[in-house]
Write a protein that holds these residues in place. Sequence first.
Motif, PDB file in Angstrom:
ATOM      1  N   HIS A 192       0.816  -1.219   0.000  1.00 53.10           N
ATOM      2  CA  HIS A 192       0.000   0.000   0.000  1.00 53.10           C
ATOM      3  C   HIS A 192       0.846   1.264   0.000  1.00 53.10           C
ATOM      4  CE1 HIS A 192      -3.303  -2.734   1.191  1.00 53.10           C
ATOM      5  NE2 HIS A 192      -3.967  -1.921   0.404  1.00 53.10           N
ATOM      6  N   LEU A 193       2.056   1.129   0.513  1.00 59.85           N
ATOM      7  CA  LEU A 193       2.951   2.288   0.528  1.00 59.85           C
ATOM      8  C   LEU A 193       3.334   2.697  -0.885  1.00 59.85           C
ATOM      9  CD1 LEU A 193       5.428   1.562   3.442  1.00 59.85           C
ATOM     10  CD2 LEU A 193       3.562   3.209   3.366  1.00 59.85           C
ATOM     11  N   ASN A 194       3.143   1.795  -1.803  1.00 54.86           N
ATOM     12  CA  ASN A 194       3.599   2.019  -3.163  1.00 54.86           C
ATOM     13  C   ASN A 194       2.542   2.689  -4.040  1.00 54.86           C
ATOM     14  OD1 ASN A 194       5.664   1.936  -4.926  1.00 54.86           O
ATOM     15  ND2 ASN A 194       5.287  -0.165  -5.630  1.00 54.86           N
ATOM     16  N   ARG A 195       1.480   3.197  -3.407  1.00 54.36           N
ATOM     17  CA  ARG A 195       0.399   3.757  -4.217  1.00 54.36           C
ATOM     18  C   ARG A 195       0.595   5.230  -4.535  1.00 54.36           C
ATOM     19  NH1 ARG A 195      -5.374   2.606  -2.260  1.00 54.36           N
ATOM     20  NH2 ARG A 195      -4.544   3.603  -0.410  1.00 54.36           N
ATOM     21  N   ASN A 196       1.734   5.771  -4.113  1.00 55.15           N
ATOM     22  CA  ASN A 196       2.004   7.170  -4.409  1.00 55.15           C
ATOM     23  C   ASN A 196       0.907   8.089  -3.878  1.00 55.15           C
ATOM     24  OD1 ASN A 196       3.525   9.264  -5.374  1.00 55.15           O
ATOM     25  ND2 ASN A 196       2.493   9.279  -7.357  1.00 55.15           N
ATOM     26  N   LEU A 197       0.352   7.729  -2.722  1.00 57.71           N
ATOM     27  CA  LEU A 197      -0.684   8.559  -2.116  1.00 57.71           C
ATOM     28  C   LEU A 197      -0.159   9.208  -0.835  1.00 57.71           C
ATOM     29  CD1 LEU A 197      -3.642   9.504  -2.074  1.00 57.71           C
ATOM     30  CD2 LEU A 197      -4.246   7.359  -0.948  1.00 57.71           C
ATOM     31  N   PHE A 198       0.928   8.654  -0.288  1.00 54.50           N
ATOM     32  CA  PHE A 198       1.393   9.108   1.013  1.00 54.50           C
ATOM     33  C   PHE A 198       2.757   9.791   0.913  1.00 54.50           C
ATOM     34  CE2 PHE A 198      -1.095   5.194   1.416  1.00 54.50           C
ATOM     35  CZ  PHE A 198      -2.230   5.742   1.999  1.00 54.50           C
ATOM     36  N   ASP A 199       2.980  10.709   1.855  1.00 55.29           N
ATOM     37  CA  ASP A 199       4.212  11.484   1.852  1.00 55.29           C
ATOM     38  C   ASP A 199       5.161  11.081   2.969  1.00 55.29           C
ATOM     39  OD1 ASP A 199       3.534  13.643  -0.232  1.00 55.29           O
ATOM     40  OD2 ASP A 199       1.785  13.626   1.081  1.00 55.29           O
ATOM     41  N   ARG A 200       4.592  10.561   4.059  1.00 53.93           N
ATOM     42  CA  ARG A 200       5.437  10.278   5.219  1.00 53.93           C
ATOM     43  C   ARG A 200       4.788   9.195   6.071  1.00 53.93           C
ATOM     44  NH1 ARG A 200       7.368  14.893   9.554  1.00 53.93           N
ATOM     45  NH2 ARG A 200       5.171  14.933  10.092  1.00 53.93           N
ATOM     46  N   VAL A 201       5.614   8.414   6.740  1.00 45.73           N
ATOM     47  CA  VAL A 201       5.089   7.476   7.733  1.00 45.73           C
ATOM     48  C   VAL A 201       5.553   7.924   9.118  1.00 45.73           C
ATOM     49  CG1 VAL A 201       4.944   5.514   6.162  1.00 45.73           C
ATOM     50  CG2 VAL A 201       7.031   5.860   7.462  1.00 45.73           C
ATOM     51  N   LYS A 202       4.641   7.780  10.082  1.00 50.43           N
ATOM     52  CA  LYS A 202       4.963   8.080  11.474  1.00 50.43           C
ATOM     53  C   LYS A 202       5.105   6.761  12.208  1.00 50.43           C
ATOM     54  CE  LYS A 202       3.434  11.772  13.379  1.00 50.43           C
ATOM     55  NZ  LYS A 202       2.598  12.738  14.139  1.00 50.43           N
ATOM     56  N   ILE A 224      11.709  -0.327   8.536  1.00 47.70           N
ATOM     57  CA  ILE A 224      10.734   0.693   8.110  1.00 47.70           C
ATOM     58  C   ILE A 224      11.465   1.866   7.459  1.00 47.70           C
ATOM     59  CG2 ILE A 224       9.032   2.418   8.882  1.00 47.70           C
ATOM     60  CD1 ILE A 224       8.165   0.454  11.066  1.00 47.70           C
ATOM     61  N   ILE A 225      12.563   2.288   8.079  1.00 45.96           N
ATOM     62  CA  ILE A 225      13.323   3.427   7.544  1.00 45.96           C
ATOM     63  C   ILE A 225      13.886   3.105   6.149  1.00 45.96           C
ATOM     64  CG2 ILE A 225      15.430   4.810   7.853  1.00 45.96           C
ATOM     65  CD1 ILE A 225      14.906   4.568  10.905  1.00 45.96           C
ATOM     66  N   ARG A 226      14.445   1.910   5.994  1.00 39.74           N
ATOM     67  CA  ARG A 226      15.005   1.527   4.694  1.00 39.74           C
ATOM     68  C   ARG A 226      13.934   1.473   3.617  1.00 39.74           C
ATOM     69  NH1 ARG A 226      20.170  -1.106   5.247  1.00 39.74           N
ATOM     70  NH2 ARG A 226      20.685  -1.142   7.456  1.00 39.74           N
ATOM     71  N   LEU A 227      12.804   0.827   3.966  1.00 41.97           N
ATOM     72  CA  LEU A 227      11.709   0.708   3.002  1.00 41.97           C
ATOM     73  C   LEU A 227      11.196   2.082   2.598  1.00 41.97           C
ATOM     74  CD1 LEU A 227       9.642  -1.272   1.613  1.00 41.97           C
ATOM     75  CD2 LEU A 227       8.165  -0.780   3.573  1.00 41.97           C
ATOM     76  N   LYS A 232      10.989   6.716  -1.279  1.00 41.24           N
ATOM     77  CA  LYS A 232      11.018   8.184  -1.232  1.00 41.24           C
ATOM     78  C   LYS A 232       9.943   8.761  -0.305  1.00 41.24           C
ATOM     79  CE  LYS A 232      13.769   8.820  -5.201  1.00 41.24           C
ATOM     80  NZ  LYS A 232      14.237   7.441  -5.101  1.00 41.24           N
ATOM     81  N   LEU A 233       9.673   8.036   0.755  1.00 40.83           N
ATOM     82  CA  LEU A 233       8.769   8.541   1.793  1.00 40.83           C
ATOM     83  C   LEU A 233       9.604   9.046   2.959  1.00 40.83           C
ATOM     84  CD1 LEU A 233       6.362   5.479   1.808  1.00 40.83           C
ATOM     85  CD2 LEU A 233       5.661   7.801   1.211  1.00 40.83           C
ATOM     86  N   GLU A 234       9.125  10.105   3.602  1.00 39.74           N
ATOM     87  CA  GLU A 234       9.806  10.573   4.796  1.00 39.74           C
ATOM     88  C   GLU A 234       9.387   9.719   5.994  1.00 39.74           C
ATOM     89  OE1 GLU A 234       9.533  14.795   5.503  1.00 39.74           O
ATOM     90  OE2 GLU A 234       9.633  15.217   3.362  1.00 39.74           O
ATOM     91  N   VAL A 235      10.201   9.768   7.037  1.00 41.98           N
ATOM     92  CA  VAL A 235       9.895   9.025   8.258  1.00 41.98           C
ATOM     93  C   VAL A 235      10.020   9.956   9.456  1.00 41.98           C
ATOM     94  CG1 VAL A 235      10.576   7.122   9.763  1.00 41.98           C
ATOM     95  CG2 VAL A 235      10.823   6.888   7.280  1.00 41.98           C
TER      96      VAL A 235
END
Length: 293
Positions: A192-202, A224-227, A232-235
């Motif tokens: 789901h992270l790959n849907r280009n809908l999200f900018d960052r994970v907390k 999580i950080i590597r993925l 190209k998502l922020e953490v």
Amino acid sequence: AAKRSGKGTFRFFNDEMQKELNAAKALEKDIDDAITLGQFKPVFQPQMDALTGRIIGVEVLVRWHHPQRGILLPGDFLDVAANLGRMPEITRLVLDQAFQAASEWKSQGIDFGRIAVNFSGHDLMWNGFFRNIAQLAHEHGLACDHISVEVVESVAIRSDNEQSARALYELRKLGIRIEIDDFGTGFASLSHLNRNLFDRVKVDRQFIANIDTCERSRIIVDSIIRLASALKLEVVAEGMERQEEIDTLLQLGCTQFQGNAIAPPMPRTVAKDWLATHCGTGRLPDALVVETH
Ligand code: C2E
Ligand code: MG
Ligand code: MG
Ligand code: MG
């Protein structure tokens, strides 16, 4: 005697259950008043990037100033409010105050990055809610690219639910950032992270608390950080309370922090002073000062 104690035990549980039920009922009754009288107030918790030394955001968290019971936390009342279908009203009240504060701070030159707001599944299902946010931001003169929206995994990934997926998509088109909250605790398939809908994970606090001593947590956060970085998502890490947790996160390459070790959630006037101090001077909170050689 046995019989009597059995009976007593039974009655004891009944009393406890009855008490809980009464408490929930009392809260239900109080919510009407709370909405009318404006007892829901935002507090603000800063987020920092240790790499740049900048404040990158402020999360808005709701508090209920209950006249008899004192200040209640979201965990004390959000479920009750949601079951009564009152979340959209509460969200609106909190957003209204938060956007007003954010807009005032911006106009005074306090550059705190984005104001981050939490949305429940109920909020997302509220018909036309994303237009309401844009409208509210507009009324307060707050640009949409100064806002981010946090949704928990279970809401973020509900691809079976077209309405909430569409709401997120519309928000993003406006320039609002979408973030996945409490990452790692839900049922999200990583795809789901790959849907280009999200900018960052907390990253949820459960992996951050004691990350310095718990190897499993360290392994999970590391992956999580590597993925995220590969996608190209922020953490951002949530809920660090100790210096050792911060040091471990820095070693893992996580530089964005939100937690009591940096600053606790603060009421509006306190938050403003804190932000004015740390935004203006670029002065890092002591916990984030990294030795340079
Ligand atoms: P969240 O969005 O994951 O917010 C972070 C929670 O972690 C907040 O709890 C915050 O006070 C707490 N926290 C931050 N740093 C630390 C720390 O160093 N140590 C500890 N022990 N806790 C820390 P809070 O304010 O009780 O909020 C709980 C949850 O309620 C939030 O989790 C969010 O999911 C929800 N929530 C809060 N405000 C709102 C709101 O206005 N609307 C909606 N829909 N949900 C909200
Ligand atoms: Mg949040
Ligand atoms: Mg969270
Ligand atoms: Mg949470």
